[in-house]
Design a protein around this motif. Structure first.
Motif, short mmCIF file in Angstrom:
data_model
loop_
_atom_site.label_atom_id
_atom_site.label_comp_id
_atom_site.label_asym_id
_atom_site.label_seq_id
_atom_site.Cartn_x
_atom_site.Cartn_y
_atom_site.Cartn_z
N VAL A 65 34.50 6.92 -70.27
CA VAL A 65 35.95 7.06 -69.38
C VAL A 65 35.94 8.23 -68.39
O VAL A 65 35.34 9.30 -68.47
N SER A 66 35.35 8.60 -67.78
CA SER A 66 34.98 9.02 -66.54
C SER A 66 36.54 8.89 -65.02
O SER A 66 36.93 8.07 -65.61
N LEU A 67 36.57 10.40 -64.43
CA LEU A 67 38.19 10.47 -63.34
C LEU A 67 37.31 10.81 -62.71
O LEU A 67 36.76 12.39 -62.04
N MET A 68 37.01 10.15 -61.83
CA MET A 68 36.71 10.72 -60.33
C MET A 68 37.11 10.20 -58.85
O MET A 68 38.56 9.16 -58.55
N ILE A 69 37.40 12.03 -58.57
CA ILE A 69 38.06 11.84 -57.03
C ILE A 69 37.42 12.32 -56.14
O ILE A 69 36.13 13.14 -55.35
N THR A 70 37.47 11.24 -54.85
CA THR A 70 36.83 11.53 -53.44
C THR A 70 37.97 11.96 -52.06
O THR A 70 39.14 10.92 -51.61
N VAL A 123 43.63 11.19 -51.63
CA VAL A 123 42.07 11.35 -51.83
C VAL A 123 42.33 10.25 -52.87
O VAL A 123 43.56 9.97 -53.34
N SER A 124 41.38 9.31 -53.41
CA SER A 124 41.42 8.55 -53.89
C SER A 124 40.98 9.15 -55.51
O SER A 124 39.71 9.91 -55.30
N ALA A 125 41.75 8.46 -56.42
CA ALA A 125 41.49 8.77 -58.53
C ALA A 125 41.36 7.69 -58.86
O ALA A 125 41.85 6.81 -59.16
N PRO A 280 30.75 1.37 -52.26
CA PRO A 280 31.53 1.88 -52.65
C PRO A 280 30.72 3.44 -53.43
O PRO A 280 29.29 3.24 -53.71
N ILE A 281 31.30 4.41 -53.25
CA ILE A 281 30.86 5.96 -53.77
C ILE A 281 31.02 5.47 -55.14
O ILE A 281 31.43 5.39 -55.79
N GLY A 282 29.37 6.28 -55.80
CA GLY A 282 29.40 6.20 -57.29
C GLY A 282 29.98 7.86 -57.60
O GLY A 282 29.96 8.23 -57.22
N GLN A 283 28.93 7.74 -59.17
CA GLN A 283 28.95 8.34 -59.55
C GLN A 283 27.66 9.78 -59.74
O GLN A 283 26.25 9.20 -59.51
N PRO A 284 27.74 11.25 -60.07
CA PRO A 284 26.68 12.29 -60.18
C PRO A 284 26.24 11.89 -61.15
O PRO A 284 26.04 11.35 -62.07
N ALA A 285 24.44 12.20 -61.00
CA ALA A 285 22.92 11.01 -62.25
C ALA A 285 23.76 12.26 -63.28
O ALA A 285 23.58 10.76 -64.52
N GLU A 286 24.65 13.19 -63.84
CA GLU A 286 24.91 13.65 -65.04
C GLU A 286 26.34 12.83 -66.21
O GLU A 286 26.23 12.15 -67.00
N GLU A 287 26.58 11.66 -65.08
CA GLU A 287 27.58 10.75 -65.31
C GLU A 287 26.83 9.21 -65.10
O GLU A 287 26.69 8.53 -66.68
N ALA A 288 26.28 8.89 -64.44
CA ALA A 288 25.67 8.12 -64.46
C ALA A 288 24.24 7.57 -63.28
O ALA A 288 24.20 8.35 -62.28
N VAL A 289 23.56 7.13 -63.80
CA VAL A 289 22.09 6.52 -62.71
C VAL A 289 21.72 5.09 -62.89
O VAL A 289 22.96 4.53 -63.70
#
Length: 411
Positions: A65-70, A123-125, A280-289
């Motif tokens: 599970v992750s929460l991304m805010i942009t 923002v989107s969460a 669409p926006i993705g996640q940083p490498a620590e979370e996903a590649v």
């Protein structure tokens, strides 16, 4: 991201609302390109102008599970994730911006566990939740937990009515993201400037403010079409399309870059440009590649052919949470329609390792004899291109440096 966030708010029915998606996406989804079929989403659209917003979250029985805010500025923040040890117990996250009325940064609110200053007022969460779809009981538990996520303003947390947020008019969104460049770029950018936090010590911030100042767009102004610079919208649109095509052509190599999808101050201009048009926006490498799969013969993959992608046990992706492999058509980035609604192979979408711990994944119009159902991605024969995208959640980045994605071999 203006178009992305505001269209999400329109879909949600407004701001300070969460939309809980508890059904896996299928080929009828045409809203976004390259949708994700191994996660479910909770999409919350936040208006932080009048007061802070609190997200109340349960514990999740999920491997990931992750929460991304942009905000409108395309930077990505992941304040909470299972990788960081979150979501093991119920928690509350308070979100505010530099302009949130009546809220002092550093002020502690009883019952709140975490605080985040967002870079903008709108923002989107977005929660990503691996639902373990191959385990029906666990899937049902997780979707019920998703429904328990609750959004409340600070006033509501204190037992009062939320402050009204219906006092604002938004510039029009475009049917496609690129439409903004042709139709109302300066109006949108004035709105974005007025609701985004800028740092004069940040080189990119300084440069974008300097670039728009001669066009009459500066933070704090009201947009006036009579006084704003006159742009040739069609020409701006053509330039935007050219840049989009150029950036998309780099996608195979750029998506492997661990510097993508970072917070402000941790990403350079070239990467920020790419992710702003890739969408669409993705996640940083620590979370996903997101390594792309290419054909062994070096040619673009085509639905006129069948393919096999094989990995031995030692060649499996170095994912510490889980991995998936998803099939799309090249032109639109949509799932390939099929009666089985099978678009990906992986722990969530279904897969079957062989006796040696490896796997062979077939992309074919008909299931080859002896191939497990889980490892077959159905293909509609035709004269069109296909793409395969692999996703690794919580990758081992040290191993990933030396790991090579498998290639698709034509059958």
């Amino acid at each position: 991201m203006y178009n992305v966030n505001n269209k999400a708010a329109i879909k949600n029915g407004g701001w300070n609302i969460c939309d809980v998606d508890t059904r896996l996406k299928d080929h009828t989804l045409k809203l976004i390109a390259r949708p994700n079929n191994d996660s479910l989403y909770i999409t919350c659209t936040l208006d932080l102008r009048k007061e802070p917003v609190i997200l109340e979250m349960p514990a999740f029985d999920s491997k990931y599970v992750s929460l991304m805010i942009t905000g409108y500025d395309h930077y990505v923040n992941i304040p909470l994730s299972t990788r960081q040890g979150d979501f093991e117990k119920p928690e509350k996250l308070l979100i505010f911006s530099e302009r949130t009325e009546g809220f002092e940064e550093g002020k502690q609110i009883e019952g709140v566990d975490h605080y985040l200053e967002a870079s903008g007022d709108f923002v989107s969460a977005v929660f990503r939740v691996m639902p373990h779809a191959n385990d029906p009981d666990r899937f049902e538990r997780i979707t019920e937990q998703m429904k328990a996520v609750r959004l409340r303003t600070l006033s509501e947390l204190r037992g009062n009515a939320a402050k009204k947020i219906d006092d604002i008019e938004f510039p029009e969104v475009g049917e496609k993201d690129i439409d903004v460049f042709e139709n109302n770029l300066l109006e949108v950018m004035q709105f974005v400037f007025n609701h985004t936090t800028f740092d004069t010590d940040n080189e990119l911030d300084r440069n974008v403010l300097t670039a728009y100042e001669p066009l009459g767009v500066t933070p704090g102004k009201a947009y006036d079409s009579e006084k704003a610079a006159k742009l040739d919208g069609q020409r701006v649109g053509r330039v935007a399309e050219r840049i989009q095509d150029e950036e998309m052509a780099k996608s195979d190599s750029m998506l492997k870059n661990p510097g993508l999808f970072q917070p402000k101050g941790k990403i350079d201009l070239d990467l920020l440009l790419f992710q702003s048009v890739f969408g669409p926006i993705g996640q940083p490498a620590e979370e996903a590649v997101y390594p792309a799969i290419t054909a062994a013969d070096g040619k673009p993959m085509s639905a006129q052919h069948d393919y096999v992608i094989q990995m031995s046990a030692d060649e499996l992706p170095p994912a510490q949470a889980f991995w998936s492999l998803t099939l799309y058509d090249t032109e639109n980035g949509f799932f390939i329609p099929n009666e089985r609604k099978k678009y990906s192979v992986g722990e969530n979408g279904g897969m079957k390792l062989n006796d040696e711990g490896g796997i062979k994944i077939y992309i074919a119009a008909e299931k080859p004899e002896g191939v497990p159902e889980e490892n077959w991605l159905p293909l509609n024969r035709g004269d069109y291109g296909i793409d395969v995208v692999m996703r690794l959640y919580v990758p081992d980045l040290e191993k990933f440096k030396d790991w090579e994605p498998p290639q698709a071999e034509k059958l």
